[in-house]
Design a protein around this motif. Structure first.
Motif, PDB file in Angstrom:
ATOM      1  N   GLY A 527       0.810  -1.211   0.000  1.00 26.82           N
ATOM      2  CA  GLY A 527       0.000   0.000   0.000  1.00 26.82           C
ATOM      3  C   GLY A 527       0.839   1.256   0.000  1.00 26.82           C
ATOM      4  O   GLY A 527       0.529   2.235  -0.697  1.00 26.82           O
ATOM      5  N   PHE A 528       1.930   1.243   0.769  1.00 30.45           N
ATOM      6  CA  PHE A 528       2.813   2.406   0.836  1.00 30.45           C
ATOM      7  C   PHE A 528       3.433   2.700  -0.526  1.00 30.45           C
ATOM      8  O   PHE A 528       3.498   3.856  -0.965  1.00 30.45           O
ATOM      9  N   GLY A 529       3.900   1.647  -1.211  1.00 28.83           N
ATOM     10  CA  GLY A 529       4.517   1.850  -2.514  1.00 28.83           C
ATOM     11  C   GLY A 529       3.544   2.413  -3.528  1.00 28.83           C
ATOM     12  O   GLY A 529       3.883   3.314  -4.300  1.00 28.83           O
ATOM     13  N   CYS A 530       2.307   1.892  -3.536  1.00 33.79           N
ATOM     14  CA  CYS A 530       1.292   2.418  -4.458  1.00 33.79           C
ATOM     15  C   CYS A 530       0.976   3.878  -4.145  1.00 33.79           C
ATOM     16  O   CYS A 530       0.789   4.697  -5.052  1.00 33.79           O
ATOM     17  N   PHE A 531       0.908   4.202  -2.853  1.00 30.00           N
ATOM     18  CA  PHE A 531       0.614   5.567  -2.434  1.00 30.00           C
ATOM     19  C   PHE A 531       1.694   6.525  -2.925  1.00 30.00           C
ATOM     20  O   PHE A 531       1.408   7.606  -3.452  1.00 30.00           O
ATOM     21  N   MET A 532       2.956   6.126  -2.765  1.00 30.33           N
ATOM     22  CA  MET A 532       4.049   6.991  -3.190  1.00 30.33           C
ATOM     23  C   MET A 532       4.131   7.106  -4.714  1.00 30.33           C
ATOM     24  O   MET A 532       4.433   8.174  -5.248  1.00 30.33           O
ATOM     25  N   GLU A 533       3.861   6.014  -5.412  1.00 29.53           N
ATOM     26  CA  GLU A 533       3.855   6.081  -6.874  1.00 29.53           C
ATOM     27  C   GLU A 533       2.809   7.065  -7.376  1.00 29.53           C
ATOM     28  O   GLU A 533       3.022   7.772  -8.361  1.00 29.53           O
ATOM     29  N   GLU A 534       1.680   7.109  -6.675  1.00 27.90           N
ATOM     30  CA  GLU A 534       0.591   7.971  -7.101  1.00 27.90           C
ATOM     31  C   GLU A 534       0.862   9.438  -6.809  1.00 27.90           C
ATOM     32  O   GLU A 534       0.450  10.313  -7.571  1.00 27.90           O
ATOM     33  N   HIS A 535       1.563   9.732  -5.727  1.00 31.28           N
ATOM     34  CA  HIS A 535       1.663  11.112  -5.268  1.00 31.28           C
ATOM     35  C   HIS A 535       3.054  11.728  -5.398  1.00 31.28           C
ATOM     36  O   HIS A 535       3.217  12.903  -5.091  1.00 31.28           O
ATOM     37  N   VAL A 536       4.047  10.968  -5.831  1.00 34.35           N
ATOM     38  CA  VAL A 536       5.393  11.511  -6.028  1.00 34.35           C
ATOM     39  C   VAL A 536       5.830  11.171  -7.442  1.00 34.35           C
ATOM     40  O   VAL A 536       5.843   9.996  -7.833  1.00 34.35           O
ATOM     41  N   SER A 537       6.178  12.187  -8.219  1.00 34.92           N
ATOM     42  CA  SER A 537       6.500  11.980  -9.630  1.00 34.92           C
ATOM     43  C   SER A 537       7.774  11.169  -9.819  1.00 34.92           C
ATOM     44  O   SER A 537       7.865  10.340 -10.711  1.00 34.92           O
ATOM     45  N   ASP A 538       8.763  11.413  -8.980  1.00 36.94           N
ATOM     46  CA  ASP A 538      10.037  10.694  -9.091  1.00 36.94           C
ATOM     47  C   ASP A 538      10.408  10.174  -7.708  1.00 36.94           C
ATOM     48  O   ASP A 538      11.236  10.769  -7.009  1.00 36.94           O
ATOM     49  N   PRO A 539       9.814   9.072  -7.262  1.00 31.83           N
ATOM     50  CA  PRO A 539      10.050   8.599  -5.886  1.00 31.83           C
ATOM     51  C   PRO A 539      11.519   8.329  -5.585  1.00 31.83           C
ATOM     52  O   PRO A 539      11.986   8.608  -4.478  1.00 31.83           O
ATOM     53  N   ALA A 540      12.263   7.782  -6.555  1.00 35.48           N
ATOM     54  CA  ALA A 540      13.660   7.433  -6.288  1.00 35.48           C
ATOM     55  C   ALA A 540      14.492   8.657  -5.930  1.00 35.48           C
ATOM     56  O   ALA A 540      15.413   8.575  -5.114  1.00 35.48           O
ATOM     57  N   ALA A 541      14.167   9.809  -6.523  1.00 43.65           N
ATOM     58  CA  ALA A 541      14.905  11.030  -6.199  1.00 43.65           C
ATOM     59  C   ALA A 541      14.677  11.450  -4.759  1.00 43.65           C
ATOM     60  O   ALA A 541      15.500  12.156  -4.175  1.00 43.65           O
ATOM     61  N   TYR A 542      13.566  11.014  -4.172  1.00 42.62           N
ATOM     62  CA  TYR A 542      13.253  11.327  -2.775  1.00 42.62           C
ATOM     63  C   TYR A 542      13.547  10.155  -1.842  1.00 42.62           C
ATOM     64  O   TYR A 542      13.049  10.105  -0.724  1.00 42.62           O
ATOM     65  N   GLY A 543      14.352   9.213  -2.322  1.00 45.23           N
ATOM     66  CA  GLY A 543      14.762   8.117  -1.454  1.00 45.23           C
ATOM     67  C   GLY A 543      13.718   7.039  -1.269  1.00 45.23           C
ATOM     68  O   GLY A 543      13.798   6.274  -0.317  1.00 45.23           O
ATOM     69  N   ILE A 544      12.738   6.942  -2.167  1.00 48.06           N
ATOM     70  CA  ILE A 544      11.742   5.873  -2.124  1.00 48.06           C
ATOM     71  C   ILE A 544      11.924   5.037  -3.383  1.00 48.06           C
ATOM     72  O   ILE A 544      11.476   5.412  -4.466  1.00 48.06           O
ATOM     73  N   TYR A 545      12.594   3.905  -3.241  1.00 51.09           N
ATOM     74  CA  TYR A 545      12.851   3.026  -4.381  1.00 51.09           C
ATOM     75  C   TYR A 545      11.742   1.973  -4.440  1.00 51.09           C
ATOM     76  O   TYR A 545      11.540   1.222  -3.486  1.00 51.09           O
ATOM     77  N   ILE A 546      11.028   1.936  -5.560  1.00 51.59           N
ATOM     78  CA  ILE A 546       9.862   1.057  -5.686  1.00 51.59           C
ATOM     79  C   ILE A 546      10.187  -0.068  -6.661  1.00 51.59           C
ATOM     80  O   ILE A 546      10.373   0.158  -7.861  1.00 51.59           O
ATOM     81  N   VAL A 547      10.267  -1.277  -6.129  1.00 49.12           N
ATOM     82  CA  VAL A 547      10.541  -2.462  -6.941  1.00 49.12           C
ATOM     83  C   VAL A 547       9.238  -2.937  -7.582  1.00 49.12           C
ATOM     84  O   VAL A 547       8.205  -3.018  -6.912  1.00 49.12           O
ATOM     85  N   ASP A 548       9.296  -3.249  -8.851  1.00 49.33           N
ATOM     86  CA  ASP A 548       8.113  -3.721  -9.572  1.00 49.33           C
ATOM     87  C   ASP A 548       7.965  -5.223  -9.368  1.00 49.33           C
ATOM     88  O   ASP A 548       8.713  -6.018  -9.941  1.00 49.33           O
ATOM     89  N   ARG A 549       7.007  -5.610  -8.538  1.00 48.42           N
ATOM     90  CA  ARG A 549       6.703  -7.031  -8.348  1.00 48.42           C
ATOM     91  C   ARG A 549       5.336  -7.381  -8.926  1.00 48.42           C
ATOM     92  O   ARG A 549       4.844  -8.492  -8.713  1.00 48.42           O
ATOM     93  N   ARG A 550       4.719  -6.432  -9.630  1.00 50.63           N
ATOM     94  CA  ARG A 550       3.434  -6.710 -10.271  1.00 50.63           C
ATOM     95  C   ARG A 550       3.625  -7.428 -11.596  1.00 50.63           C
ATOM     96  O   ARG A 550       3.038  -8.471 -11.854  1.00 50.63           O
ATOM     97  N   PHE A 551       4.444  -6.830 -12.442  1.00 51.06           N
ATOM     98  CA  PHE A 551       4.513  -7.254 -13.831  1.00 51.06           C
ATOM     99  C   PHE A 551       5.868  -7.858 -14.190  1.00 51.06           C
ATOM    100  O   PHE A 551       6.145  -8.064 -15.368  1.00 51.06           O
ATOM    101  N   ARG A 552       6.697  -8.121 -13.207  1.00 47.58           N
ATOM    102  CA  ARG A 552       8.011  -8.697 -13.478  1.00 47.58           C
ATOM    103  C   ARG A 552       8.149 -10.034 -12.772  1.00 47.58           C
ATOM    104  O   ARG A 552       7.530 -10.279 -11.741  1.00 47.58           O
ATOM    105  N   SER A 553       8.995 -10.875 -13.319  1.00 48.94           N
ATOM    106  CA  SER A 553       9.300 -12.146 -12.672  1.00 48.94           C
ATOM    107  C   SER A 553      10.169 -11.894 -11.446  1.00 48.94           C
ATOM    108  O   SER A 553      10.697 -10.788 -11.248  1.00 48.94           O
ATOM    109  N   ALA A 554      10.336 -12.930 -10.624  1.00 44.72           N
ATOM    110  CA  ALA A 554      11.168 -12.782  -9.422  1.00 44.72           C
ATOM    111  C   ALA A 554      12.607 -12.454  -9.793  1.00 44.72           C
ATOM    112  O   ALA A 554      13.272 -11.661  -9.117  1.00 44.72           O
ATOM    113  N   ASP A 555      13.117 -13.047 -10.884  1.00 43.19           N
ATOM    114  CA  ASP A 555      14.480 -12.767 -11.315  1.00 43.19           C
ATOM    115  C   ASP A 555      14.628 -11.310 -11.738  1.00 43.19           C
ATOM    116  O   ASP A 555      15.598 -10.634 -11.379  1.00 43.19           O
TER     117      ASP A 555
END
Length: 728
Positions: A527-555
Motif C-alpha cells: 500500500g505504501f509503494g502504491c501511495f508513493m507512486e501515485e503522489h510523487v512523480s520521481d520517488p527514487a529522487a526522494y529516497g523511495i525506491y519502488i521495486v516492480d513485483r506486479r509485472f516482473r518475474s522474481a528474477d
C-alpha cells in the motif's frame, strides 16, 4: 477545528491547510473498536495509537476506544477513572451487575483517549447463549475449539450491549475480531452508524503465507473451499458479514481494495491510508545529527561483532536493514537475500571500497544469545578500556613533559608494561572462526528459512565479502546487552531500509523510515509503494525506491532491487545527505494531520446515516457463498448514496485487468568471476561532492513532483483557495 501545519524548514509548501467546518460532534459519540486497543499485537496497534491524538482533538470527550482487557496492559498503560457520560456509566454498571467485568480509563498515549475494556474471561459463561444469538442473526456457527473466534464473539456481544443503551452513536470497527459487535448491533436494529475497516483480508493472509500465486489468481480462488481447508471458514463468514453490514466499508490501500473486492465481494467505499504522528524539527540539520549519533552506536556494535575480521573501513560502511514479522516470502526476505548476493558480486567485481552490513530484524524462536556475539562485545569493551588507560597515561606524561619545556621522547613516554598490556589486548582479538551470522542460538537452525538461504548464497561474513549479514531474531530493545537501541534509534542510524514485500496491505516500516529521513525500498504490491507512486512523480529522487513485483518475474525483480542497492552504494556522502533531506520532506504526506481528513470525513457521512430510518434496516444470512456483491449496503442506503459519494475523499479507481506474475523460484546467485568493468573513480566522487544544493530550488522541485495526498469534496464557492494550493 482547524489544524495548524507543523513548522519546519522542510515542510511541503504545496499542501493545503485544512479549512473545513467543524463536525457536529456535540451530540454524537464516536467509538473505535479494535482488538489492539492497549494491546500491542500487530500493525493495527500503530494505526489506532498514532491516530488517537488527532481524533481526540476533533471529538474531545465524545471519543472512546473499546477492546479486550488484559491486566498487565491495564495496570501499565491505563489511568483508571469514571466515565464522563452517564449513559456509558449506566451501560457499564448493567454489565458489571450481571457478572461481566468492564474497566474504564484514559489510555496513556498521546491524546489520552478514553478506553472501555472488557474482561473476556468474566463473561465466558454467556458464550453458548451468544453463539445462539449470532446463529439466529446471520446463521454463522463458531466451533468450540477456536478460542480466538469465541473471544471475539464475547467481546462483540459485550460491545453490542453497551451500544444498546445509547443513541447518536458512530462506531468504527477494525478487522474481523471486532466484526461480531458490528453484526450483532445491526441485527438488533440499533440506531447507530457503522464503519468497518479491513487492513488485510483474513483469507488473503493465509493464502500468501502458503506461497500461493495470490494476485495472479484473485478471480480463480474457490473462497469457501480455501477457507475450509485452512479451518477458518467461520472466521471468513464473520468477516464477510461485518463487511456487508457496515454502512461504510474502507481499506487502507488501493492494492487491498482490489483484494477485498475479490475476497469479500464488496468494493470499498473509500481508501483511508495509514498515517503517523510526524514530529518536525525546527532546523533541518537536527535529524541529520540524530542519524550521525545513532550510526556511531551501530558502528560500535559492528566493531565488536566483527572483531578479528574488522578489515573494512567503517566510515565507508553502509547499514541496510529489513524488519517486521517473520514472513519470509511475504516480507520479501527471500528476494532481499538473493539481491544481497548479487550486490556482493558487483561490489567485488568493481573493486569497491564500500562495505554493506545488512541487518535482519525478525523475531524467531531462540533459546539464548550467541556466545561468540557476547564475546565480541566483551572484547570490544576490553580494547576500549585498554585504549583509554593508555590514553590517560600518555596524556599525563605528555602534559608533564610540556610543562618542563621539553619535547617528549616517544620511545619513553610508554614503558614496557604499557606495551605488554596492548599486545595482550591485540592477541585477544585473534579469531579462528568467521563472525557469526546470527546473534542468537536458533532453536531450528537447520530449517530456518533465512539461515538456509544464507547457506545457499554463501554469505558467511568472510573477509572477501563486501556484503556482511547479521540476523537479529528478536525485536530491538534499549536494555539488550548486545545492541542496546530502540527501534527508532536503530532506524535513524541506518542508511537504507529494504522492504521488498510481496504481500503488504500498507507497510508501516518504510513509512517510519520516511518520517525519520531514511531512504527505503518498497514495492508496488504494498500500500505504501502504491501511495508513493501515485503522489510523487520521481520517488527514487526522494529516497523511495519502488521495486516492480506486479509485472516482473522474481528474477527481474531481484535484478531491479540489486540495481537500486548498487546505485545507492555508489552515492557519495554528500549525495546521501541531500537524499535524506528530500526523504524527510515527504513526511508531511504521511502525517495524520493530512491523512486524518479521510477518517474525519467518515463520521460526517455517518451522521447522515444516523438521521435516516436505520431502524428499518434488516439483516439476512451472510454466508460467503450467498452474499450479494454489495449486500446490505446497496439494499438499504440508496437515499444516502448521493451524499456519501459527494463526500468521498478517495474514490477507488477501476483496477480490473491487473496481472501480478510471481514465479515460484529465482535463479541461483552469480559466481564471483571478474571482468573488466571500469572502477568508479575518486575523481568522480570529488566532482559529485561539488553538486550545488539550493533550498529554494528544492522547494520548487517539491511543488512540481509531490502531489496533494487526496482531494476533498468540491470547495464551496464562499471559500477561497489557500495560496499555493493545487490539485492532483
Amino acid at each position: 477545528m482547524p489544524l495548524s501545519r507543523s513548522l519546519s524548514m522542510s515542510s511541503l509548501s504545496g499542501l493545503p491547510l485544512w479549512e473545513e467546518d467543524d463536525l457536529p460532534v456535540e451530540n454524537l459519540l464516536l467509538f473505535e473498536v479494535a482488538w489492539e486497543v492497549t494491546n500491542k499485537v500487530g500493525g493495527i496497534y500503530t494505526v489506532i495509537q498514532t491516530k488517537a491524538k488527532i481524533t481526540v482533538d476533533e471529538w474531545g470527550e465524545n471519543f472512546f476506544m473499546m477492546g479486550p482487557y488484559y491486566e498487565h496492559n491495564f495496570k501499565t498503560q491505563v489511568e483508571q477513572c469514571d466515565p464522563p457520560i452517564a449513559a456509558i456509566k449506566v451501560a457499564m454498571d448493567s454489565l458489571i451487575n450481571s457478572g461481566c467485568q468492564v474497566y474504564f480509563g484514559r489510555w496513556l498515549i498521546e491524546g489520552s483517549p478514553y478506553v472501555i475494556l472488557f474482561d473476556i474471561g468474566s463473561a465466558a459463561w454467556n458464550l453458548d447463549r451468544w453463539k445462539g444469538d449470532l446463529w439466529d442473526a446471520c446463521s454463522i456457527g463458531l466451533p468450540y475449539h477456536d478460542r480466538e473466534a469465541n473471544d471475539s464473539l464475547i467481546l462483540g456481544s459485550l460491545i453490542a450491549c453497551v451500544f444498546s443503551r445509547g443513541r447518536n452513536i458512530i462506531a468504527h470497527f477494525h478487522e474481523w475480531q471486532a466484526g461480531a459487535g458490528l453484526v450483532l448491533s445491526r441485527s438488533r436494529k440499533l440506531p447507530m452508524a457503522t464503519v468497518f475497516t479491513t487492513h488485510a483480508t483474513l483469507l488473503g493472509r493465509y493464502l500468501c503465507a502458503g506461497n500461493v500465486d495470490f494476485y495472479n489468481n484473485l478471480d480463480k480462488f474457490n473462497l469457501d473451499k480455501e477457507a475450509g481447508e485452512r479451518q477458518i471458514y467461520h472466521r471468513c463468514c464473520l468477516e464477510r458479514a461485518a463487511v456487508h453490514c457496515a454502512h461504510v466499508f474502507t481499506t487502507v490501500s488501493q492494492i487491498t481494495a482490489v483484494e477485498a473486492n475479490h475476497m469479500l465481494h464488496r468494493n470499498p467505499d473509500v481508501v483511508t491510508p495509514n498515517g503517523l504522528n510526524v514530529k518536525k524539527f525546527s532546523a533541518m540539520h537536527e535529524f541529520q545529527n540524530l542519524h550521525s549519533t545513532n550510526k556511531t552506536q551501530i558502528q560500535e556494535f559492528v566493531r565488536g561483532h566483527f572483531y578479528g575480521h574488522l578489515d573494512f573501513n567503517l566510515e565507508k560502511t553502509l547499514f541496510f536493514f529489513i524488519a517486521g514479522r517473520y514472513e519470509f516470502s511475504n516480507k520479501g526476505a527471500d528476494i532481499f537475500l538473493e539481491s544481497l548476493s548479487r550486490l556482493n558480486y558487483l561490489l567485488r567485481v568493481h573493486k569497491s571500497d564500500v562495505t554493506v552490513v545488512a541487518f535482519f530484524i525478525m523475531p524467531a524462536k531462540t533459546n539464548n544469545f550467541n556466545v561468540e556475539t557476547l564475546k565480541g562485545q566483551a572484547v570490544r569493551k576490553q580494547l576500549w578500556d585498554t585504549a583509554q588507560f593508555a590514553k590517560e597515561k600518555f596524556g599525563k606524561r605528555l602534559y608533564e613533559a610540556l610543562l618542563r619545556g621539553e619535547i617528549p621522547d616517544m620511545n619513553k613516554i610508554l614503558d614496557r608494561d604499557d606495551f605488554t598490556i596492548m599486545k595482550r589486548a591485540i592477541f585477544a582479538t585473534q579469531r579462528h572462526t568467521l563472525p557469526p551470522v546470527t546473534t542468537h542460538n536458533m532453536l531450528d537452525d537447520s530449517t530456518d528459512q533465512i539461515l538456509a538461504n544464507v547457506r545457499r548464497i554463501g554469505l558467511f561474513n568472510s573477509r572477501n565479502d563486501r556484503v556482511k549479514i547479521i540476523f537479529h531474531p528478536e525485536f530491538l530493545s534499549s536494555t539488550s546487552p548486545l545492541l542496546p537501541m530502540d527501534y527508532e534509534e536503530f532506524v535513524r542510524g541506518c542508511h537504507l531500509g529494504v522492504f521488498p514485500s510481496y504481500y503488504e496491505p500498507w507497510g508501516y516500516t518504510p513509512g517510519e523510515c520516511t518520517v525519520m529521513g531514511i531512504p527505503s525500498v518498497t514495492t508496488n504490491l504494498s500500500g505504501f509503494g502504491c501511495f508513493m507512486e501515485e503522489h510523487v512523480s520521481d520517488p527514487a529522487a526522494y529516497g523511495i525506491y519502488i521495486v516492480d513485483r506486479r509485472f516482473r518475474s522474481a528474477d527481474e525483480s531481484c535484478n531491479q532491487l540489486t540495481k537500486f542497492l548498487f546505485s545507492f552504494c555508489q552515492q557519495s556522502r554528500r549525495q546521501r545527505i541531500i537524499q535524506r533531506n528530500r526523504t524527510e520532506r515527504l513526511s508531511d504526506l504521511l502525517d495524520w494531520r493530512y491523512l486524518g481528513r479521510v477518517s474525519r470525513s467518515l463520521p460526517d457521512r455517518d451522521c447522515t446515516l444516523c438521521r435516516n430510518d436505520i431502524s428499518q434496516m434488516g439483516l439476512r444470512g451472510v454466508r460467503p457463498s450467498t452474499v450479494p456483491t454489495m449486500g446490505l449496503w446497496s439494499r438499504v442506503s440508496q437515499t444516502c448514496q448521493p451524499f456519501i459519494k459527494f463526500q468521498l475523499c478517495l474514490v477507488l479507481p477501476q483496477t480490473e485487468g491487473f496481472r501480478y506474475p510471481r514465479p515460484p523460484s529465482v535463479p541461483p546467485s552469480p559466481s564471483a568471476s571478474l571482468h573488466s568493468t571500469p572502477h568508479h573513480s575518486d575523481e568522480e566522487d570529488e566532482e559529485e561532492d561539488e553538486e550545488p544544493y539550493d533550498e529554494d530550488d528544492e522547494a520548487e522541485r517539491d511543488r512540481q513532483n509531490i502531489k496533494v495526498p487526496f482531494t476533498l469534496a468540491p470547495v464551496p464557492r464562499r471559500k477561497k483557495k489557500q495560496p499555493g494550493e493545487y490539485g492532483n
